[in-house]
Design a protein around this motif. Structure first.
Motif, short mmCIF file in Angstrom:
data_model
loop_
_atom_site.label_atom_id
_atom_site.label_comp_id
_atom_site.label_asym_id
_atom_site.label_seq_id
_atom_site.Cartn_x
_atom_site.Cartn_y
_atom_site.Cartn_z
N ASN A 1 21.54 21.28 25.65
CA ASN A 1 21.88 20.94 24.22
C ASN A 1 22.09 19.48 23.98
N HIS A 2 21.66 18.47 24.85
CA HIS A 2 21.88 17.22 24.91
C HIS A 2 20.69 16.41 25.22
N GLY A 3 20.12 16.44 26.03
CA GLY A 3 18.85 15.64 26.35
C GLY A 3 18.49 15.66 27.81
N ILE A 4 17.37 14.65 28.25
CA ILE A 4 16.91 14.62 29.39
C ILE A 4 17.28 13.22 30.06
N TYR A 5 17.26 13.17 31.50
CA TYR A 5 17.42 11.90 32.15
C TYR A 5 15.97 12.07 32.99
N ALA A 6 15.20 10.96 32.95
CA ALA A 6 14.17 10.88 33.66
C ALA A 6 13.95 9.54 34.64
N TRP A 7 13.54 9.40 35.62
CA TRP A 7 13.43 8.29 36.25
C TRP A 7 12.36 8.05 37.18
N GLY A 8 12.31 6.85 37.85
CA GLY A 8 11.03 6.61 38.71
C GLY A 8 11.42 5.25 39.26
N GLU A 9 10.51 4.82 40.05
CA GLU A 9 10.52 3.66 41.30
C GLU A 9 10.61 2.40 40.19
N ASP A 10 10.07 2.58 39.15
CA ASP A 10 10.01 1.34 38.36
C ASP A 10 9.88 1.82 36.65
N ALA A 11 9.90 0.97 35.63
CA ALA A 11 9.76 1.33 34.45
C ALA A 11 8.53 2.18 33.96
N PHE A 12 7.50 1.58 34.71
CA PHE A 12 6.32 2.39 34.31
C PHE A 12 6.31 3.88 34.74
N SER B 1 16.80 15.89 42.09
CA SER B 1 16.01 15.78 43.65
C SER B 1 14.87 14.45 42.99
N TRP B 2 14.35 13.88 43.80
CA TRP B 2 13.47 12.85 43.77
C TRP B 2 12.17 13.54 43.11
N ASP B 3 12.10 14.69 43.81
CA ASP B 3 10.89 15.43 43.61
C ASP B 3 10.99 15.91 42.01
N SER B 4 11.83 16.13 41.36
CA SER B 4 11.97 16.67 39.82
C SER B 4 11.77 15.55 38.84
N ARG B 5 12.12 14.31 39.38
CA ARG B 5 12.17 13.09 38.52
C ARG B 5 12.71 13.31 37.14
N GLY B 6 13.65 14.26 37.04
CA GLY B 6 14.25 14.71 35.54
C GLY B 6 15.33 15.90 35.83
N VAL B 7 16.44 15.50 35.13
CA VAL B 7 17.35 16.56 34.96
C VAL B 7 17.50 16.72 33.50
N LEU B 8 17.49 18.16 33.04
CA LEU B 8 17.94 18.57 31.60
C LEU B 8 19.58 18.67 31.55
N ILE B 9 20.20 18.19 30.28
CA ILE B 9 21.30 18.50 30.24
C ILE B 9 21.47 19.40 28.78
#
Ligand SMILES: CSCCC(=O)C(=O)COP(=O)(O)O
Ligand SMILES: [Zn+2]
Length: 221
Positions: A185-196, A175-183
């Motif tokens: 025993n693997h790692g995290i994906y995090a995102w945003g509107e830009d790199a900063f 969800s846009w609200d969480s800004r991240g998903v954990l996989i």
């Protein structure tokens, strides 16, 4: 000067924009590598170069030591993860997760993925619950929640080895609200509107994970 790099699909990307995207990725890669967040060639990074109907994504090449800088660290792919121009480089094996997030969130401008001991431990400790929630932390504000008593929840998905299944699982719970998903025993994906913003979200999540692990260790004494 505007020189265009024309792709094999006829997509025109200004060379300056490509250079800027590669520079951004290199800076982020340096910063995260200094923290040891790319162990054993793990992790991948991407930023969106061109928005609109035919998005173009700058992404890390697969299998590289992300702590080492070479002229062959990044390449451009389309919205399906296919290189937009002939290249010897292979896009990240997890490109489908990046493209799934860009597809789900049109406002998404950057996606970062790291493997850390803290994010792996938290993903395993809370994996059966499918999510973990944090409250009473100042850094929740870095994830965009400034209200009194705010909480943030990061979903946790299974680590499917079949990448399309992994991408679908991440896309389903993101969800846009969480800004991240954990996989798990693997790692995290995090995102945003830009790199900063994506970097801020990633660092906030990693702070909360490390805090949680250390808190549990102290409590167990
Ligand atoms: C050696 S780590 C296994 C693959 C992985 O999870 C990862 O993040 C790195 O894959 P890439 O193809 O992006 O180098
Ligand atoms: Zn990974």
């Amino acid at each position: 000067m505007t020189v265009n790099q024309t792709s094999n699909r006829g997509i025109e990307v200004p060379l300056e924009a490509v250079q800027q995207a590669f520079d951004t990725l290199r800076q982020i890669k340096t910063r995260l590598a200094e923290r040891g967040w790319f162990p054993a060639t793990s992790g991948n990074l991407s930023v969106k170069v061109a928005y609109g109907e035919t998005p173009v994504i700058a992404i890390t090449a697969s299998g590289k030591d992300k702590a080492v800088h070479t002229p062959e660290d990044f390449l451009l792919v389309d919205e399906n993860g296919v290189p937009v121009a002939p290249t010897e480089l292979k896009p990240s094996a997890e490109t489908a997760v990046h493209t799934a997030l860009y597809r789900k969130f049109s406002e998404c401008g950057a996606v970062f993925h790291v493997h850390t001991v803290s994010n792996n431990l938290v993903s395993d400790l809370y994996g059966d619950d499918g999510a973990v929630t944090f409250t009473n932390h100042e850094l929740i504000k870095a994830l965009g929640h400034w209200e009194e008593g705010a909480s943030v929840t990061v979903p946790i998905v299974l680590n499917h080895t079949h990448i399309p299944a992994l991408a679908a699982a991440v896309e389903r719970v993101a969800s846009w609200d969480s800004r991240g998903v954990l996989i798990r025993n693997h790692g995290i994906y995090a995102w945003g509107e830009d790199a900063f913003s994506a970097l801020r979200h990633l660092e906030a999540w990693e702070f909360l994970f490390e805090y949680e692990i250390k808190r549990r260790l102290l409590m167990s004494r």
